[in-house]
Design a protein around this motif. Structure first.
Motif, PDB file in Angstrom:
ATOM      1  N   ALA A 187       0.846  -1.206   0.000  1.00 30.44           N
ATOM      2  CA  ALA A 187       0.000   0.000   0.000  1.00 30.44           C
ATOM      3  C   ALA A 187       0.880   1.254   0.000  1.00 30.44           C
ATOM      4  CB  ALA A 187      -0.913  -0.011   1.220  1.00 30.44           C
ATOM      5  N   MET A 188       1.991   1.189   0.753  1.00 29.00           N
ATOM      6  CA  MET A 188       2.908   2.347   0.774  1.00 29.00           C
ATOM      7  C   MET A 188       3.549   2.547  -0.606  1.00 29.00           C
ATOM      8  SD  MET A 188       4.871   1.757   4.325  1.00 29.00           S
ATOM      9  CE  MET A 188       4.005   0.963   5.626  1.00 29.00           C
ATOM     10  N   ASP A 189       3.918   1.427  -1.254  1.00 25.41           N
ATOM     11  CA  ASP A 189       4.455   1.543  -2.628  1.00 25.41           C
ATOM     12  C   ASP A 189       3.438   2.243  -3.523  1.00 25.41           C
ATOM     13  OD1 ASP A 189       6.782   0.318  -1.967  1.00 25.41           O
ATOM     14  OD2 ASP A 189       6.299  -1.634  -2.837  1.00 25.41           O
ATOM     15  N   GLY A 190       2.143   1.909  -3.295  1.00 26.41           N
ATOM     16  CA  GLY A 190       1.079   2.556  -4.086  1.00 26.41           C
ATOM     17  C   GLY A 190       1.065   4.055  -3.868  1.00 26.41           C
ATOM     18  N   GLU A 191       1.190   4.491  -2.575  1.00 29.02           N
ATOM     19  CA  GLU A 191       1.221   5.927  -2.245  1.00 29.02           C
ATOM     20  C   GLU A 191       2.325   6.631  -3.032  1.00 29.02           C
ATOM     21  OE1 GLU A 191      -0.365   8.063  -0.507  1.00 29.02           O
ATOM     22  OE2 GLU A 191      -1.779   6.859   0.645  1.00 29.02           O
ATOM     23  N   LEU A 192       3.513   6.023  -3.002  1.00 25.57           N
ATOM     24  CA  LEU A 192       4.659   6.653  -3.662  1.00 25.57           C
ATOM     25  C   LEU A 192       4.495   6.639  -5.184  1.00 25.57           C
ATOM     26  CD1 LEU A 192       7.508   5.132  -1.486  1.00 25.57           C
ATOM     27  CD2 LEU A 192       6.989   7.556  -1.690  1.00 25.57           C
ATOM     28  N   SER A 193       4.057   5.494  -5.717  1.00 24.09           N
ATOM     29  CA  SER A 193       3.953   5.362  -7.180  1.00 24.09           C
ATOM     30  C   SER A 193       2.936   6.344  -7.749  1.00 24.09           C
ATOM     31  CB  SER A 193       3.556   3.933  -7.562  1.00 24.09           C
ATOM     32  OG  SER A 193       4.508   3.029  -7.041  1.00 24.09           O
ATOM     33  N   CYS A 194       1.813   6.550  -6.996  1.00 23.42           N
ATOM     34  CA  CYS A 194       0.807   7.538  -7.440  1.00 23.42           C
ATOM     35  C   CYS A 194       1.464   8.861  -7.782  1.00 23.42           C
ATOM     36  CB  CYS A 194      -0.159   7.841  -6.290  1.00 23.42           C
ATOM     37  SG  CYS A 194      -1.477   6.679  -6.213  1.00 23.42           S
ATOM     38  N   ARG A 195       2.360   9.281  -6.888  1.00 24.01           N
ATOM     39  CA  ARG A 195       2.966  10.603  -7.045  1.00 24.01           C
ATOM     40  C   ARG A 195       3.823  10.666  -8.320  1.00 24.01           C
ATOM     41  NH1 ARG A 195       1.289   9.995  -2.129  1.00 24.01           N
ATOM     42  NH2 ARG A 195       0.885  11.818  -0.815  1.00 24.01           N
ATOM     43  N   VAL A 196       4.549   9.578  -8.599  1.00 27.62           N
ATOM     44  CA  VAL A 196       5.381   9.611  -9.816  1.00 27.62           C
ATOM     45  C   VAL A 196       4.492   9.596 -11.059  1.00 27.62           C
ATOM     46  CG1 VAL A 196       7.251   8.506 -11.089  1.00 27.62           C
ATOM     47  CG2 VAL A 196       7.260   8.436  -8.604  1.00 27.62           C
ATOM     48  N   PHE A 197       3.425   8.774 -11.031  1.00 31.95           N
ATOM     49  CA  PHE A 197       2.525   8.750 -12.204  1.00 31.95           C
ATOM     50  C   PHE A 197       1.876  10.123 -12.425  1.00 31.95           C
ATOM     51  CE2 PHE A 197       2.547   4.014 -11.641  1.00 31.95           C
ATOM     52  CZ  PHE A 197       2.992   3.713 -12.924  1.00 31.95           C
TER      53      PHE A 197
END
Length: 1087
Positions: free
Chosen positions: A516-526
C-alpha cells in the motif's frame, strides 16, 4: 652504425633518445638498436660498461632493461652465467645504495626474475637460486639504505612469484609459486613483522626521510605477502568485494593478538601516506579465510578487529585523508563479507561500534563530494547487514532497525541538498554518472526496506513539498532558471529514490501494508509523469525523464507480469487517485509514456535508447505481449512507425550515424507485437512494411538518377538497421517467408550496390553485413522452406554475392594502420565469416547442387573466404575476439562437411589454416580452443580413413582418393605440423589447467595413431626428464593410457581413450607433484 663499435658516449645518446627524447623517429630507431643490443653477443659487456662508467641514471636503467630481457628468454642462459649476473647486481647495489630509486627497482627486478625462473635449478645438490633470503639478511644488518634495498628485494621477489606470465606454461608458474609459498613466504612475512615491531619499539623520527622510506617499503612487503595468490585462483582484482585471503596454515602469526595490534598501532602513529598502507594490510587481515580458526578463536580474532575499528572511529583525525578514508571503508565492508551478522552481534563492543559506524556513514553521506568512490563500500556493508537480518538466530539485538532508516534518510536528504550546490557552483552533477548512481541505488534498495514506514513517510513528505514548489515555478511568469534547475534536479533524485524503494520489494520480506505504501509513492510519480507530459515540448528535463524510466522499469519488475497476484494492495491507492486498477491499466500508462517519449525526445539519444530498452523488456514475455496488443498506443505504433510521428526514425544530419543503432531495438520490439496476431495475414504484413517500402522505392529512384548521395546513404543505413530488428523477431517459417518475399528480388540488389559503392565506410557496410548475417540465421528452423521452394538457395546466392563483393573491395584498400585495421577491415570480415558459418551449418541449402548445375556461387564465396583470410595475420586472428569467434567455428563447419575444399587448398594456404589451428589450441578462450580441437579432429579422421582405405578400393571413388592423397602428400612434406599439435595437446593435458579435456581427447587419439613413432619420442622425453624413482610410475601411466585402445577411430574406441586420458591426467599430476627435494621435471615438451 654497427653495434660493436658503439662507445659509451654513443650508448648514452641512445639512452637519451629512448627515455627522455621527444622525437618519435629517434625513439623508434633507439628501440630497434636496443633490440639488436639484446641479441648481440656483446650484450653483457655493454651492460657492465653502462653500469660502471655510465654518467646518467638512464644509462644504468638501459643496462637493467637489457639484463631483464636477457634473463627472461625462453631459452635460458647457462646457470653459471645467471648466478654471476645475480651476484654482480647484488654487489653493485650494495656498493651504491644511493642510486636513483627507479634504477634500484629495475636492477632488483632482474634478480627477482632470475630467482623465479631458476627456482628449481640444482647445482652440486643445491638449489642455487634459493639463497636469496640469506643474501638479504646481510643487507638488513647494514645502514638504513642497505636495509631498504634488502626489503625491496624481498618485496619484488614476492610480487614476481605471484605474477602470471601467459607466454609460459601456467602449471610451471603454479609449481614455482607453490614451492615459494611453502618454503619462504611465511619466513618473509615474519621477518617483515619483526622489522615493523623494531620500528615501533624506538621513538619514531618521521622527519628522517630514510626511516620513513624503510617503513613504507616494509609495509609494502607485508601487503605483497598478504596479496599472494595462495591457491592459484588468479582472482579478478576488480571484484573487490568477494575477496577471501586463503592464508595457509600460518595460525601462529594470526592467533597472536600482537599482530593485529601492531598494524592498528602503526596506523595511529604514522603519517597519512604510510598509515594508508597499514590499513591496506588490515583489510587483508580482516579477509583471512574463516576456516583458519576454530569458532572460539574466530570470535576472539573478530573481537580484536572490532576493538581496532572502535579505536579508529573514536580518534577519527586520520580519516580526513582520502586514502585512509577509502581503505577504512574497504575494511568495514570486508568485516561483513567474511563474518556473519550472528557473529558480529555477539562481540561485546558491537552496540557501541554499530552506533559509531552508523554515525560515520551518515557523516560520509552528508559530505557527498568527499571521496565519492568510497561510499560504495559503506553501502555494501549496510546492504549485507540488512539482507542478513532474517537469518540471525542470536538473541542479542542487531540494532539495524534503529540505524538502517537513519542511513536511508541521510542518503536521501544529502542527495537532495547536493543539487543546489551542484547547480550554483557549476560542479559535475553526480546524476550524470548513471553507472555509479544505479550501483548505489541498487545497494540502497535493500537498506531502505528495513523499517520501511519511516522511509516511506519521509519520501512522501519530500515529494509533495518539491512537487508543489515545481508547480509554483511552472506557473510563475518569471520562471527563474537557477531555481528551476534546482527543483528539477531534486525531483529527478526523488523519482530515482521512489523507483529504488519500490524495486526493493523483491529483495526483502514484504507485507500488504508495504505494498500500500508503494502505491502511495507510485501515485505521485505517475502524477508527475502526466504533469510533465502535458507541458511538452516546452517544459522538458532530460534528467527527470531518465529517472522516470528507471522508476517505470523498477515498477515493471516488481508489480507487472506473470508472477504477481491480482489482489496486490499497490493498486488500491492508485485506483482511488488515478483510476489505475490493475496491471493492464499500468501497461496502458507505460505505452502512452513510450509513445510520448518517442515523439518528443527524438533528438535526445539517452532518453530514446533508454525508452526503447524499456519497450524491448516489455515485449519479451508472451503473456505481456497478449495484453499489450490490445492497447491503443500499441495499435497506433504498429500503423504509424514513420519519422513524421517518431522523429528519431528520420535521416537528417542532426542525428549521428551511431544513434541509428536504437532503430534495431525499436523494430525488434515492434515486430514482436506484430507477430502476436499476424498468423498468415500477408496483407497485414505488407501494411506494416509500407514505410520501409516507400523508403526503398525512394532509394531506387535516387540511385537511378545519381543525386543526393549522402541522403541515400543515411536512408540505407537506417533501413538496414530496421530490417535487422524485424528479421531478429521473425522466428516462424511463415513470417520469415513473408519478409523474404518482400525483400527478394526487388530490394536485396540495392544492398549489393551499396556495398560496392561505399565499401570503405564501415558506418554503411557494417549494418548491411549484419542484416545479411541475421537473415542467414536458421533460428527455430525458420529457414526450412517448403520442398518446392528454391528460397534457401536464392538467399545463399545473394549472401555469396555480397561476401564476394565486400571481400574483393576491402582487399583493394591495401595495408591499414594498427588503429584502422579493425574498424575498416577486420570487423567486416568477422561478420562475413559468421554469416557464412550460419549458412553452412543452417541445414537449408544443399551445397552439392551448385557443382551439379555449374553454379559457381559456392566456389566463389569459398575463394573470397581464403582471400580475406590470407590478408589477416595470425596474431590478429587471435587478438580480436570477435574475429576469432567467427573464424574458428566457420573452419569447424568447413572441416566437418567440406573436406574436399580443404584438401584442394594450395599448400601455403593449407599451412596457414593448420598453423592457425595450432595457435588457437593454446588460447584461453574455450570457444576458440574447442573449435580448433574439433577441426583438427575432422582433418585427422579424414586422413586416417584415407590411409585405411588406400589399396582396398582402387577403382571406385577415384576423386575422393585423389583428395586424400593430396592431403597425405602435404602432411608427408610437412611432418612437423601434426607433431607440433600433438605436443601442444599433450602439454595441455599433462601440465596445463585443461578446461575442455573432452575436446582435447578427440583429436589426440587420431594424432597418436597417425604418428606412433613421434608419440614414443614424446613419451620417452617426458619420462627421461624425471628422477629415476618416478620414471617407472610415468611409464606405467603411459601404458595405462593406451590399454584397450585399438587401431581405429570408432566412437566406442574414442570413448575408451577419453576415459583412459582422464585417469592418465590425474595419475601424471599425482606423480609429478614433487616433494621439493628432487629435481623437478622439465616442464616443456615443445622443445
Amino acid at each position: 652504425m654497427a653495434l660493436h663499435f658503439q662507445s659509451l658516449a654513443e650508448l648514452e645518446v641512445l639512452c637519451t633518445h629512448l627515455y627522455i627524447g621527444t622525437d618519435l623517429t629517434q625513439r623508434i630507431e633507439a628501440e630497434k638498436a636496443l633490440l639488436e643490443l639484446i641479441d648481440s653477443p656483446e650484450c653483457l659487456s655493454k651492460c657492465q660498461l653502462l653500469l660502471e662508467q655510465g654518467t646518467t641514471s638512464y644509462a644504468q636503467l638501459l643496462a637493467a632493461t637489457c639484463l631483464s630481457k636477457l634473463v627472461s628468454r625462453v631459452s635460458p642462459l647457462p646457470v653459471e652465467q645467471r648466478v654471476d649476473i645475480r651476484n654482480y647486481i647484488l654487489n653493485y647495489v650494495a656498493s651504491q645504495p644511493k642510486l636513483v630509486p627507479f634504477v634500484i627497482q629495475a636492477l632488483i627486478q632482474v634478480i627477482a626474475k632470475i630467482t623465479k625462473l631458476g627456482w628449481f635449478e640444482v647445482q652440486k645438490d643445491q638449489f642455487v637460486f634459493r639463497e636469496i633470503i640469506a643474501d638479504v639478511k646481510k643487507f638488513l644488518q647494514g645502514t638504513v639504505e642497505h636495509c631498504i634495498i634488502g626489503v625491496i628485494i624481498l618485496s619484488e621477489l614476492t610480487q614476481e612469484m605471484n605474477l602470471v606470465d601467459y607466454s609460459r606454461p601456467s602449471a610451471k608458474h603454479r609449481k614455482i609459486a607453490t614451492s615459494f609459498r611453502d618454503t619462504s613466504l611465511k619466513d618473509i612475512l615474519v621477518l617483515a613483522c619483526s622489522l615493523l615491531k623494531e620500528v615501533l619499539a624506538k621513538p619514531l623520527n618521521l622527519q628522517d626521510q630514510g626511516q620513513q622510506n624503510l617503513v613504507m617499503q616494509v609495509l609494502k612487503l607485508v601487503l605483497n605477502c598478504l596479496n599472494f595468490d595462495f591457491i592459484g585462483s588468479s582472482a579478478d582484482e576488480s571484484a573487490d568485494d568477494l575477496c577471501t585471503v586463503q592464508i595457509p596454515t600460518w595460525r601462529t602469526i594470526f592467533l597472536e593478538p600482537e599482530t593485529l595490534d601492531l598494524f592498528f598501532n602503526l596506523y595511529h602513529s604514522l603519517p597519512p601516506l604510510l598509515s594508508q598502507l597499514a590499513l591496506s594490510c588490515l583489510v587483508q587481515f580482516a579477509s583471512t579465510r574463516r576456516s583458519l580458526f576454530s569458532s572460539p578463536e574466530r570470535a576472539k580474532y573478530l573481537g580484536n578487529l572490532i576493538k581496532g575499528v572502535k579505536r579508529i572511529l573514536e580518534n577519527p583525525q586520520g580519516l580526513s585523508d582520502p586514502g585512509n578514508y577509502h581503505e577504512f571503508c574497504r575494511f568495514l565492508a570486508r568485516l561483513k563479507t567474511n563474518y556473519q551478522l550472528g557473529e558480529l552481534v555477539m562481540v561485546k563492543e558491537y552496540p557501541e561500534v554499530i552506533r559509531l559506524i552508523a554515525n560515520f556513514t551518515i557523516t560520509s553521506l552528508q559530505h557527498w563530494e568527499f571521496a565519492p568512490n568510497s561510499v560504495h563500500y559503506l553501502l555494501t556493508l549496510w546492504q549485507r547487514m540488512v539482507a542478513s537480518v532474517p537469518f540471525v538466530k542470536s538473541t542479542e539485538p542487531h540494532l539495524l532497525d534503529t540505524y538502517a532508516p537513519e542511513i536511508t534518510k541521510a542518503f536521501i536528504t544529502s542527495r537532495l541538498e547536493s543539487v543546489a550546490i551542484v547547480v550554483r557552483d557549476n560542479l559535475d552533477d553526480p546524476l550524470d554518472d548513471t553507472a555509479t548512481v544505479f550501483q548505489q541505488l541498487e545497494q540502497l534498495c535493500t537498506v531502505s526496506r528495513c523499517e520501511y514506514e519511516k522511509t516511506c513517510t519521509l519520501l512522501v513528505q519530500l515529494f509533495d513539498q518539491n512537487a508543489q514548489n515545481y508547480q509554483k515555478l511552472l506557473h510563475s511568469a518569471s520562471g527563474i532558471t537557477v531555481d528551476m534547475a534546482i527543483q528539477e534536479g531534486r525531483l529527478a533524485w526523488l523519482v530515482y529514490l521512489v523507483g529504488t524503494v519500490v524495486g526493493g520489494r523483491l529483495t526483502y520480506t514484504s507485507t500488504d501494508e508495504h505494498d500500500a505504501m508503494d502505491g502511495e509513492l507510485s501515485c505521485r510519480v505517475f502524477q508527475l509523469i502526466s504533469l510533465m507530459d502535458t507541458g511538452l515540448p516546452q517544459c522538458s528535463n532530460e534528467k527527470i525523464e531518465l529517472a522516470i524510466l528507471w522508476f517505470l522499469d523498477q515498477f515493471r519488475k516488481t508489480y507487472v507480469g506473470d508472477q504477481l497476484q491480482r489482489t496486490s494492495k499497490v493498486y488500491a491507492r492508485m485506483s482511488e487517485v488515478l483510476g489505475i486498477t490493475d496491471d493492464n491499466h499500468v501497461l496502458e500508462t507505460f505505452m502512452t509514456k513510450i509513445v510520448t517519449n518517442l515523439k518528443y525526445w527524438g533528438r535526445c539519444e539517452p532518453v530514446i535508447s533508454r525508452t526503447l530498452q524499456f519497450l524491448n523488456d516489455l515485449s519479451v514475455g508472451y503473456i505481456l505481449l497478449k495484453k499489450l496488443v490490445k492497447i491503443d498506443a500499441v495499435k497506433f505504433m504498429l500503423k504509424n512507425h514513420t519519422s513524421e510521428h517518431f522523429p528519431f526514425l528520420g535521416i537528417s544530419d542532426s542525428y549521428s550515424l551511431s544513434d541509428f543503432r536504437c532503430r534495431t531495438t525499436f523494430y525488434t520490439a515492434l515486430t514482436r507485437l506484430l507477430m502476436v496476431d499476424l498468423g498468415e495475414d500477408e496483407d497485414e504484413f505488407e501494411n506494416f512494411m509500407l514505410p520501409l517500402t516507400v523508403s526503398f522505392e525512394t532509394v531506387l529512384q535516387i540511385f537511378n538518377n545519381n543525386f543526393k548521395q549522402e541522403d541515400v546513404k543515411r536512408m540505407l543505413i537506417g533501413l538496414a538497421r530496421d530490417l535487422r530488428g524485424i528479421a531478429f523477431a521473425l522466428n516462424t517459417k511463415t513470417s520469415y517467408t513473408m519478409l523474404f518475399d518482400w525483400m527478394y528480388p526487388t530490394y536485396l540488389p540495392i544492398l549489393q550496390r551499396t556495398i560496392e559503392r561505399w565499401y570503405g565506410e564501415p558506418a554503411c557496410t557494417t549494418p548491411i553485413l549484419k542484416l545479411m548475417a541475421e537473415l542467414m540465421q536458421n533460428r527455430s528452423q525458420r529457414l526450412n522452406f517448403d520442398v518446392s521452394s528454391p528460397n534457401g538457395i536464392l538467399l545463399f546466392r545473394e549472401a555469396s554475392k555480397m561476401i564476394c563483393t565486400y571481400g574483393n573491395q576491402i582487399l583493394s584498400l591495401g595495408s591499414l594502420s594498427k588503429d584502422q585495421i579493425y574498424p575498416m577491415k577486420l570487423k567486416g570480415i568477422s561478420i562475413c565469416y559468421s554469416a557464412l558459418k550460419s549458412a553452412l551449418c543452417g541445414n537449408y541449402v544443399s551445397f552439392g547442387v551448385f557443382k551439379l548445375y555449374g553454379d559457381n556461387h559456392f566456389d566463389n564465396v569459398l575463394q573470397a573466404f581464403v582471400k580475406m583470410l590470407l590478408s589477416v595475420s595470425h596474431s590478429d586472428l587471435l587478438q580480436y575476439r570477435k574475429l576469432s569467434q567467427s573464424y574458428y567455428p566457420l573452419l569447424e563447419c568447413l572441416t566437418q562437411d567440406h573436406m574436399s575444399f580443404i584438401t584442394n587448398l594450395e599448400p601455403p594456404v593449407l599451412l596457414y589454416v593448420l598453423t592457425s589451428i595450432s595457435e588457437g589450441l593454446t588460447t584461453l578462450d574455450t570457444v576458440v580452443s574447442s573449435s580448433c580441437c574439433t577441426s583438427l579432429d575432422y582433418i585427422v579422421t579424414y586422413l586416417f580413413k584415407h590411409i585405411a582405405k588406400e589399396g582396398k578400393k582402387p577403382l571406385r571413388c577415384r576423386e575422393a582418393t585423389q583428395a586424400g592423397q593430396r592431403l597425405l602428400h602435404f602432411m608427408q612434406q610437412n611432418p612437423d605440423v601434426l607433431q607440433q599439435m600433438m605436443s601442444v595437446l599433450m602439454n595441455t593435458i599433462v601440465f596445463e589447467d585443461c578446461r575442455n579435456q573432452w575436446s582435447v581427447s578427440r583429436p589426440l587419439l587420431g594424432l597418436i595413431l597417425l604418428n606412433e613413432k613421434y608419440f614414443s619420442e614424446l613419451r620417452a622425453s617426458l619420462i627421461n626428464s624425471q628422477p629415476l624413482p618416478k620414471q617407472e610410475v610415468l611409464a606405467q601411466c603411459f601404458r595405462n593410457l593406451m590399454e584397450g585402445v585399438e587401431q581405429s577411430l570408432s566412437t566406442k574406441n574414442r570413448d575408451r581413450f577419453t576415459q583412459n586420458l582422464s585417469v592418465f591426467r590425474r595419475d601424471v599430476a599425482e606423480a609429478l607433484r614433487t616433494d621439493g627435494s628432487t629435481e623437478p621435471c622439465s616442464l616443456d615438451m615443445m622443445s
